[in-house]
Scaffold this motif. Structure first.
Motif: not given
Length: 164
Positions: A83-84, A137-141, A143-150
């Motif tokens: 984010e920074t 992590p995946t950057a959203q349009a 600017g937020a970050v979403s996370w997926e666990c694998r």
């Protein structure tokens, strides 16, 4: 002098006994210590009736959930870094978080940063040989970050509802 066949049989039995003794020692090394047993067997404290209870998980799934919780500090640091800087960190050193093995505990061998900000949680061999949980992590349009666990080589982690 003993026959070679008798010596060979004695050697095979010695090797088998050594392997069994090693496996038993690894299995029992996970038992709680005497001081921890009293804490674990203490009756649960009464709680607020309105508070929902956490689901009861088998020990292997609980280890996976604890490993993911242990990585939350690293996950938050990766998100703040992105984010920074609008770029993913390349290592724990870029986040000033020290060494990968400083996050180790009874089940976690190390936590590290992989390319594209992936937080990799390596499990100890007695928990899951070659087991790794990756928080991607995946950057959203916006600017937020979403996370997926694998998870890889760790079936208990893939049984968690939010980790496949």
């Amino acid at each position: 002098m003993k026959s070679p066949a008798a010596l060979f049989i004695a050697l095979v039995f010695a090797i088998l006994f050594s392997l069994i003794a090693y496996r038993v020692s690894v299995h029992f090394s996970q038992l709680p210590e005497a001081g921890d047993a009293a804490v674990a067997s203490a009756p649960p404290a009464p709680s607020d009736a309105a508070a929902p209870e956490a689901p009861v998980r088998p020990p292997s799934q609980q280890q996976a959930a604890d490993a993911i919780a242990r990585a939350s500090e690293v996950q938050a640091a990766v998100q703040a870094f992105y984010e920074t800087n609008q770029a993913w960190p390349r290592s724990l050193a870029a986040l000033s978080l020290g060494n990968p093995d400083q996050f180790a505990d009874a089940s976690v061998a190390a936590i590290s940063i992989q390319p594209n900000g992936v937080v990799a949680i390596s499990m100890k061999p007695h928990v899951a040989r070659g087991g790794v949980i990756r928080l991607v992590p995946t950057a959203q349009a916006d600017g937020a970050v979403s996370w997926e666990c694998r998870a890889t080589n760790y079936p208990a982690a893939t049984r968690l509802p939010d980790c496949r």
